[in-house]
Scaffold this motif. Structure first.
Motif, PDB file in Angstrom:
ATOM      1  N   GLU A  42     -53.725  27.310  -4.878  1.00 46.71           N
ATOM      2  CA  GLU A  42     -54.071  28.405  -3.965  1.00 46.71           C
ATOM      3  C   GLU A  42     -54.139  27.902  -2.523  1.00 46.71           C
ATOM      4  O   GLU A  42     -53.664  28.562  -1.595  1.00 46.71           O
ATOM      5  CB  GLU A  42     -55.407  29.025  -4.374  1.00 46.71           C
ATOM      6  N   VAL A  43     -54.732  26.726  -2.341  1.00 45.14           N
ATOM      7  CA  VAL A  43     -54.829  26.153  -0.991  1.00 45.14           C
ATOM      8  C   VAL A  43     -53.446  25.789  -0.469  1.00 45.14           C
ATOM      9  O   VAL A  43     -53.085  26.095   0.681  1.00 45.14           O
ATOM     10  CB  VAL A  43     -55.737  24.916  -0.991  1.00 45.14           C
ATOM     11  N   LEU A  44     -52.648  25.144  -1.324  1.00 46.55           N
ATOM     12  CA  LEU A  44     -51.330  24.687  -0.883  1.00 46.55           C
ATOM     13  C   LEU A  44     -50.395  25.860  -0.570  1.00 46.55           C
ATOM     14  O   LEU A  44     -49.486  25.726   0.249  1.00 46.55           O
ATOM     15  CB  LEU A  44     -50.710  23.789  -1.957  1.00 46.55           C
ATOM     16  N   ALA A  45     -50.639  26.979  -1.196  1.00 43.08           N
ATOM     17  CA  ALA A  45     -49.798  28.157  -0.937  1.00 43.08           C
ATOM     18  C   ALA A  45     -49.951  28.649   0.499  1.00 43.08           C
ATOM     19  O   ALA A  45     -49.059  29.328   1.024  1.00 43.08           O
ATOM     20  CB  ALA A  45     -50.155  29.267  -1.920  1.00 43.08           C
ATOM     21  N   GLU A  46     -51.071  28.286   1.137  1.00 42.42           N
ATOM     22  CA  GLU A  46     -51.287  28.717   2.519  1.00 42.42           C
ATOM     23  C   GLU A  46     -50.495  27.876   3.514  1.00 42.42           C
ATOM     24  O   GLU A  46     -50.386  28.232   4.681  1.00 42.42           O
ATOM     25  CB  GLU A  46     -52.779  28.621   2.857  1.00 42.42           C
ATOM     26  N   ARG A  47     -49.950  26.717   3.037  1.00 40.37           N
ATOM     27  CA  ARG A  47     -49.070  25.850   3.840  1.00 40.37           C
ATOM     28  C   ARG A  47     -49.750  25.373   5.124  1.00 40.37           C
ATOM     29  O   ARG A  47     -49.123  25.299   6.174  1.00 40.37           O
ATOM     30  CB  ARG A  47     -47.763  26.581   4.178  1.00 40.37           C
ATOM     31  N   THR A  48     -51.023  25.062   5.034  1.00 41.75           N
ATOM     32  CA  THR A  48     -51.726  24.581   6.228  1.00 41.75           C
ATOM     33  C   THR A  48     -52.241  23.155   6.063  1.00 41.75           C
ATOM     34  O   THR A  48     -52.892  22.641   6.954  1.00 41.75           O
ATOM     35  CB  THR A  48     -52.925  25.492   6.536  1.00 41.75           C
ATOM     36  N   VAL A  49     -51.957  22.534   4.926  1.00 49.85           N
ATOM     37  CA  VAL A  49     -52.480  21.198   4.635  1.00 49.85           C
ATOM     38  C   VAL A  49     -51.515  20.124   5.152  1.00 49.85           C
ATOM     39  O   VAL A  49     -50.299  20.285   5.077  1.00 49.85           O
ATOM     40  CB  VAL A  49     -52.691  21.038   3.107  1.00 49.85           C
ATOM     41  N   ASP A  50     -52.083  19.027   5.687  1.00 51.61           N
ATOM     42  CA  ASP A  50     -51.264  17.904   6.168  1.00 51.61           C
ATOM     43  C   ASP A  50     -51.227  16.745   5.180  1.00 51.61           C
ATOM     44  O   ASP A  50     -50.271  15.980   5.159  1.00 51.61           O
ATOM     45  CB  ASP A  50     -51.814  17.390   7.499  1.00 51.61           C
ATOM     46  N   LEU A  51     -52.301  16.599   4.404  1.00 51.46           N
ATOM     47  CA  LEU A  51     -52.408  15.461   3.480  1.00 51.46           C
ATOM     48  C   LEU A  51     -53.154  15.894   2.229  1.00 51.46           C
ATOM     49  O   LEU A  51     -54.193  16.548   2.318  1.00 51.46           O
ATOM     50  CB  LEU A  51     -53.158  14.295   4.158  1.00 51.46           C
ATOM     51  N   VAL A  52     -52.635  15.509   1.054  1.00 54.37           N
ATOM     52  CA  VAL A  52     -53.308  15.761  -0.220  1.00 54.37           C
ATOM     53  C   VAL A  52     -53.720  14.427  -0.830  1.00 54.37           C
ATOM     54  O   VAL A  52     -52.890  13.519  -0.957  1.00 54.37           O
ATOM     55  CB  VAL A  52     -52.376  16.516  -1.205  1.00 54.37           C
ATOM     56  N   LEU A  53     -55.004  14.296  -1.170  1.00 52.16           N
ATOM     57  CA  LEU A  53     -55.499  13.155  -1.937  1.00 52.16           C
ATOM     58  C   LEU A  53     -55.662  13.648  -3.366  1.00 52.16           C
ATOM     59  O   LEU A  53     -56.510  14.504  -3.639  1.00 52.16           O
ATOM     60  CB  LEU A  53     -56.821  12.649  -1.367  1.00 52.16           C
ATOM     61  N   LEU A  54     -54.855  13.135  -4.286  1.00 50.81           N
ATOM     62  CA  LEU A  54     -54.733  13.723  -5.618  1.00 50.81           C
ATOM     63  C   LEU A  54     -55.128  12.750  -6.714  1.00 50.81           C
ATOM     64  O   LEU A  54     -54.570  11.646  -6.800  1.00 50.81           O
ATOM     65  CB  LEU A  54     -53.274  14.173  -5.832  1.00 50.81           C
ATOM     66  N   ASP A  55     -56.084  13.173  -7.566  1.00 50.37           N
ATOM     67  CA  ASP A  55     -56.373  12.443  -8.803  1.00 50.37           C
ATOM     68  C   ASP A  55     -55.381  12.926  -9.862  1.00 50.37           C
ATOM     69  O   ASP A  55     -54.981  14.095  -9.861  1.00 50.37           O
ATOM     70  CB  ASP A  55     -57.818  12.720  -9.235  1.00 50.37           C
ATOM     71  N   LEU A  56     -54.998  12.037 -10.765  1.00 53.89           N
ATOM     72  CA  LEU A  56     -53.992  12.411 -11.774  1.00 53.89           C
ATOM     73  C   LEU A  56     -54.611  12.943 -13.058  1.00 53.89           C
ATOM     74  O   LEU A  56     -53.923  13.578 -13.857  1.00 53.89           O
ATOM     75  CB  LEU A  56     -53.101  11.204 -12.097  1.00 53.89           C
ATOM     76  N   ASP A  57     -55.895  12.684 -13.287  1.00 49.98           N
ATOM     77  CA  ASP A  57     -56.560  13.117 -14.517  1.00 49.98           C
ATOM     78  C   ASP A  57     -57.667  14.084 -14.153  1.00 49.98           C
ATOM     79  O   ASP A  57     -58.750  13.684 -13.730  1.00 49.98           O
ATOM     80  CB  ASP A  57     -57.122  11.900 -15.260  1.00 49.98           C
ATOM     81  N   LEU A  58     -57.429  15.369 -14.335  1.00 52.15           N
ATOM     82  CA  LEU A  58     -58.348  16.409 -13.880  1.00 52.15           C
ATOM     83  C   LEU A  58     -58.868  17.196 -15.073  1.00 52.15           C
ATOM     84  O   LEU A  58     -58.325  18.242 -15.429  1.00 52.15           O
ATOM     85  CB  LEU A  58     -57.638  17.345 -12.894  1.00 52.15           C
ATOM     86  N   SER A  59     -59.891  16.680 -15.745  1.00 54.26           N
ATOM     87  CA  SER A  59     -60.520  17.365 -16.878  1.00 54.26           C
ATOM     88  C   SER A  59     -59.473  17.857 -17.881  1.00 54.26           C
ATOM     89  O   SER A  59     -59.473  19.015 -18.299  1.00 54.26           O
ATOM     90  CB  SER A  59     -61.360  18.550 -16.384  1.00 54.26           C
ATOM     91  N   GLY A  60     -58.594  16.985 -18.228  1.00 50.41           N
ATOM     92  CA  GLY A  60     -57.570  17.343 -19.202  1.00 50.41           C
ATOM     93  C   GLY A  60     -56.286  17.836 -18.588  1.00 50.41           C
ATOM     94  O   GLY A  60     -55.262  17.923 -19.277  1.00 50.41           O
ATOM     95  N   GLU A  61     -56.312  18.190 -17.302  1.00 54.57           N
ATOM     96  CA  GLU A  61     -55.076  18.617 -16.630  1.00 54.57           C
ATOM     97  C   GLU A  61     -54.336  17.391 -16.098  1.00 54.57           C
ATOM     98  O   GLU A  61     -54.960  16.436 -15.648  1.00 54.57           O
ATOM     99  CB  GLU A  61     -55.396  19.561 -15.468  1.00 54.57           C
ATOM    100  N   ASP A  62     -53.032  17.444 -16.183  1.00 55.84           N
ATOM    101  CA  ASP A  62     -52.195  16.330 -15.743  1.00 55.84           C
ATOM    102  C   ASP A  62     -51.817  16.520 -14.272  1.00 55.84           C
ATOM    103  O   ASP A  62     -51.102  17.449 -13.923  1.00 55.84           O
ATOM    104  CB  ASP A  62     -50.928  16.264 -16.612  1.00 55.84           C
ATOM    105  N   GLY A  63     -52.317  15.628 -13.406  1.00 57.32           N
ATOM    106  CA  GLY A  63     -52.016  15.737 -11.985  1.00 57.32           C
ATOM    107  C   GLY A  63     -50.536  15.667 -11.670  1.00 57.32           C
ATOM    108  O   GLY A  63     -50.094  16.140 -10.620  1.00 57.32           O
ATOM    109  N   PHE A  64     -49.751  15.098 -12.588  1.00 60.08           N
ATOM    110  CA  PHE A  64     -48.308  15.030 -12.342  1.00 60.08           C
ATOM    111  C   PHE A  64     -47.678  16.427 -12.312  1.00 60.08           C
ATOM    112  O   PHE A  64     -46.635  16.626 -11.714  1.00 60.08           O
ATOM    113  CB  PHE A  64     -47.619  14.170 -13.398  1.00 60.08           C
TER     114      PHE A  64
END
Length: 240
Positions: A42-64
């Protein structure tokens, strides 16, 4: 710089947020923190972000899953994860850096510094959005890259073109150092430069091996000449 932290561990998210405030300066907007891929999208859809700090393991969700989607985005991505065995795979998606947990303040500071410098990852492809999906363009197929406002046009060796959502400035940071900025509007593979010469009016031009000629910015001539000149031989006097 607007930062999005995608991290589901509250303590880790708060530490990342605090360090980003300290390292990037208090004058910037506070980092956004999201704990799920859906909220991050939802945040990225606004296209206002310059940098994303991303964890790959998100409560069972795959960050990939998110990484594959955002690789073509206009922003940079730094992975912050304990899954160090996935570092090479992450770099292949075009991330700027991979910070292994548990990380130090110094290591995160180095990663943030790379946002303003050259990435060190083994990038081999550039991701672009096409036909509702993601197309990965091998770097060896790119003849040169031309700025197109907030976007950049990848001109391919076969004559085709692909549009990247990243600006020329952001691609320059992401690409390996054998891609050289010769002009405010052009990036070229250094090994493809066949000739460099000065025209009337002190204008400088490069000719690529394909025969294509591109202008060289005056402020970039000296650095380009230095990259093209062979290194002097290592001459050592024999010992008596």
């Amino acid at each position: 710089m607007k930062v999005l932290i995608v991290e589901d561990e509250p303590m880790a998210a708060r530490r990342l947020e605090r360090l980003c405030r300290e390292l990037l300066g208090q004058g910037l907007p506070p980092p956004l923190v999201r704990a799920s891929l859906a909220d991050a999208r939802e945040v990225l859809a606004e296209r206002t972000v310059d940098l994303v700090l991303l964890d790959l393991d998100l409560s069972g969700e795959d960050g990939f899953q998110l990484l594959e989607e955002v690789a073509a985005g206009s922003f940079h991505t730094v992975v912050v994860s304990a899954n160090t065995d996935q570092a090479l795979r992450a770099f292949e998606f075009g991330v700027l850096d991979f910070v292994a947990k548990p990380y130090t303040r110094e290591r995160l500071e180095k990663a943030l510094a790379r946002v303003r410098g050259r990435g060190a990852g083994p990038l081999r492809t550039l991701a672009v959005r096409k036909g509702g999906g993601i197309l990965r363009v091998p770097l060896e197929t790119v003849a040169y890259i031309q700025g197109a406002g907030d976007y950049a046009e990848l001109v391919l060796r076969d004559g085709g073109t692909e549009l990247s959502e990243k600006s020329l400035d952001r691609l320059e940071v992401l690409l390996p150092t054998d891609f050289v900025r010769i002009h405010r509007s052009y990036l070229v593979p250094l090994q493809d430069v066949a000739r460099l010469w000065t025209l009337e009016g002190s204008r400088t031009t490069v000719e690529l091996k394909s025969g294509l000629q591109l202008p060289v910015g005056r402020s970039r001539v000296k650095a380009l000449k230095a990259r093209l000149e062979p290194a002097p031989p290592d001459i050592r006097m024999p010992r008596e």
